[in-house]
Design a protein around this motif. Structure first.
Motif, mmCIF file in Angstrom:
data_model
loop_
_atom_site.group_PDB
_atom_site.id
_atom_site.type_symbol
_atom_site.label_atom_id
_atom_site.label_comp_id
_atom_site.label_asym_id
_atom_site.label_seq_id
_atom_site.Cartn_x
_atom_site.Cartn_y
_atom_site.Cartn_z
ATOM 1 N N UNK A 1 -10.458 -30.428 6.982
ATOM 2 C CA UNK A 1 -10.385 -28.984 7.201
ATOM 3 C C UNK A 1 -9.057 -28.628 7.865
ATOM 4 N N UNK A 2 -8.600 -29.439 8.790
ATOM 5 C CA UNK A 2 -7.342 -29.134 9.472
ATOM 6 C C UNK A 2 -6.153 -29.180 8.512
ATOM 7 N N UNK A 3 -6.292 -29.888 7.396
ATOM 8 C CA UNK A 3 -5.227 -29.915 6.397
ATOM 9 C C UNK A 3 -5.002 -28.539 5.765
ATOM 10 N N UNK A 4 -6.038 -27.699 5.747
ATOM 11 C CA UNK A 4 -5.907 -26.381 5.118
ATOM 12 C C UNK A 4 -4.967 -25.476 5.906
ATOM 13 N N UNK A 5 -4.660 -25.820 7.150
ATOM 14 C CA UNK A 5 -3.718 -25.011 7.929
ATOM 15 C C UNK A 5 -2.270 -25.344 7.600
ATOM 16 N N UNK A 6 -2.058 -26.319 6.740
ATOM 17 C CA UNK A 6 -0.693 -26.722 6.393
ATOM 18 C C UNK A 6 -0.245 -26.176 5.047
ATOM 19 N N UNK A 7 -1.127 -25.489 4.336
ATOM 20 C CA UNK A 7 -0.804 -24.935 3.023
ATOM 21 C C UNK A 7 -0.379 -23.484 3.195
ATOM 22 N N UNK A 8 0.913 -23.253 3.207
ATOM 23 C CA UNK A 8 1.447 -21.909 3.414
ATOM 24 C C UNK A 8 1.615 -21.218 2.067
ATOM 25 N N UNK A 9 1.125 -19.988 2.004
ATOM 26 C CA UNK A 9 1.286 -19.174 0.804
ATOM 27 C C UNK A 9 2.545 -18.331 0.948
ATOM 28 N N UNK A 10 3.373 -18.328 -0.052
ATOM 29 C CA UNK A 10 4.559 -17.476 -0.050
ATOM 30 C C UNK A 10 4.299 -16.301 -0.969
ATOM 31 N N UNK A 11 4.620 -15.121 -0.493
ATOM 32 C CA UNK A 11 4.402 -13.917 -1.282
ATOM 33 C C UNK A 11 5.735 -13.429 -1.838
ATOM 34 N N UNK A 12 5.670 -12.474 -2.759
ATOM 35 C CA UNK A 12 6.913 -11.967 -3.337
ATOM 36 C C UNK A 12 7.635 -11.056 -2.339
ATOM 37 N N UNK A 13 8.800 -10.570 -2.713
ATOM 38 C CA UNK A 13 9.651 -9.811 -1.793
ATOM 39 C C UNK A 13 9.181 -8.387 -1.571
ATOM 40 N N UNK A 14 8.211 -7.914 -2.336
ATOM 41 C CA UNK A 14 7.845 -6.501 -2.275
ATOM 42 C C UNK A 14 6.716 -6.190 -1.304
ATOM 43 N N UNK A 15 6.132 -7.177 -0.669
ATOM 44 C CA UNK A 15 4.958 -6.900 0.150
ATOM 45 C C UNK A 15 5.207 -6.979 1.654
ATOM 46 N N UNK A 16 6.433 -6.869 2.082
ATOM 47 C CA UNK A 16 6.731 -6.924 3.507
ATOM 48 C C UNK A 16 6.397 -5.560 4.099
ATOM 49 N N UNK A 17 5.150 -5.397 4.495
ATOM 50 C CA UNK A 17 4.669 -4.147 5.041
ATOM 51 C C UNK A 17 4.176 -4.396 6.456
ATOM 52 N N UNK A 18 4.717 -3.665 7.396
ATOM 53 C CA UNK A 18 4.316 -3.818 8.790
ATOM 54 C C UNK A 18 2.824 -3.523 8.952
ATOM 55 N N UNK A 19 2.354 -2.490 8.274
ATOM 56 C CA UNK A 19 0.949 -2.113 8.406
ATOM 57 C C UNK A 19 0.017 -3.227 7.917
ATOM 58 N N UNK A 20 0.332 -3.811 6.768
ATOM 59 C CA UNK A 20 -0.540 -4.869 6.243
ATOM 60 C C UNK A 20 -0.499 -6.113 7.121
ATOM 61 N N UNK A 21 0.663 -6.432 7.662
ATOM 62 C CA UNK A 21 0.773 -7.598 8.526
ATOM 63 C C UNK A 21 0.030 -7.385 9.845
ATOM 64 N N UNK A 22 0.115 -6.185 10.402
ATOM 65 C CA UNK A 22 -0.601 -5.884 11.646
ATOM 66 C C UNK A 22 -2.110 -5.896 11.390
ATOM 67 N N UNK A 23 -2.543 -5.383 10.236
ATOM 68 C CA UNK A 23 -3.966 -5.404 9.900
ATOM 69 C C UNK A 23 -4.478 -6.841 9.774
ATOM 70 N N UNK A 24 -3.710 -7.696 9.105
ATOM 71 C CA UNK A 24 -4.106 -9.097 8.972
ATOM 72 C C UNK A 24 -4.125 -9.788 10.338
ATOM 73 N N UNK A 25 -3.156 -9.447 11.180
ATOM 74 C CA UNK A 25 -3.106 -10.016 12.529
ATOM 75 C C UNK A 25 -4.330 -9.590 13.337
ATOM 76 N N UNK A 26 -4.741 -8.334 13.211
ATOM 77 C CA UNK A 26 -5.919 -7.837 13.938
ATOM 78 C C UNK A 26 -7.190 -8.537 13.451
ATOM 79 N N UNK A 27 -7.329 -8.714 12.132
ATOM 80 C CA UNK A 27 -8.503 -9.423 11.604
ATOM 81 C C UNK A 27 -8.520 -10.867 12.091
#
Length: 143
Positions: free
Chosen positions: A89-115
């Motif tokens: 299970x701890x191995x799953x913390x090493x798989x980083x997902x990279x997203x495309x260049x268009x989704x750098x949104x402060x609101x979405x990142x703050x929402x994910x951080x809050x969740x």
């Protein structure tokens, strides 16, 4: 005996959840810190991959042991292998997902951080409660 007792409780599950939430928090905070960096690709850890890995580990732990391999009758090295099922299970913390260049949104990142913070808080609260219950049980036995 104590490792076997802890392995059969919710402690390993909560431990892995806290570790995942902590790792993901760092990745999401890095996204927010680099929000204005030109060409920055946001990263994330996959909650789905973590959940699948955790589910497999729980199912493996709860699977009925073979008759000749019940935890009380296992040799020490076999018991260690039985207790290490949450290592994957701890191995799953090493798989980083990279997203495309268009989704750098402060609101979405703050929402994910809050969740993610909510997940971490719940797991820590439940883990604290488990340890208080264990402490209570141990102090009752001693008295």
């Amino acid at each position: 005996m104590l490792p076997t007792l802890l392995n059969q409780s919710s402690v390993p599950v909560l431990e892995q959840t806290v570790n995942f939430a902590q790792s993901r928090h760092g990745v999401l905070a890095g996204n927010i810190a680099n929000i204005d960096t030109p060409g920055y690709k946001t990263r994330d850890l996959s909650p789905e991959l973590f959940q699948k890995s955790l589910k497999r580990a729980i199912e493996a732990r709860n699977a009925p042991p073979e008759p000749e391999l019940s935890p009380g009758l296992m040799m020490p090295h076999e018991r260690e292998q039985h207790l290490e099922q949450f290592d994957e299970v701890s191995e799953s913390t090493k798989h980083i997902l990279y997203h495309d260049l268009s989704d750098v949104s402060l609101e979405s990142q703050v929402a994910e951080l809050a969740k993610n913070q909510s997940l971490h808080s719940v797991a820590v609260s439940l883990l604290s409660q488990q340890f208080r219950l264990l402490e209570s049980a141990i102090s009752e036995r001693v008295a």
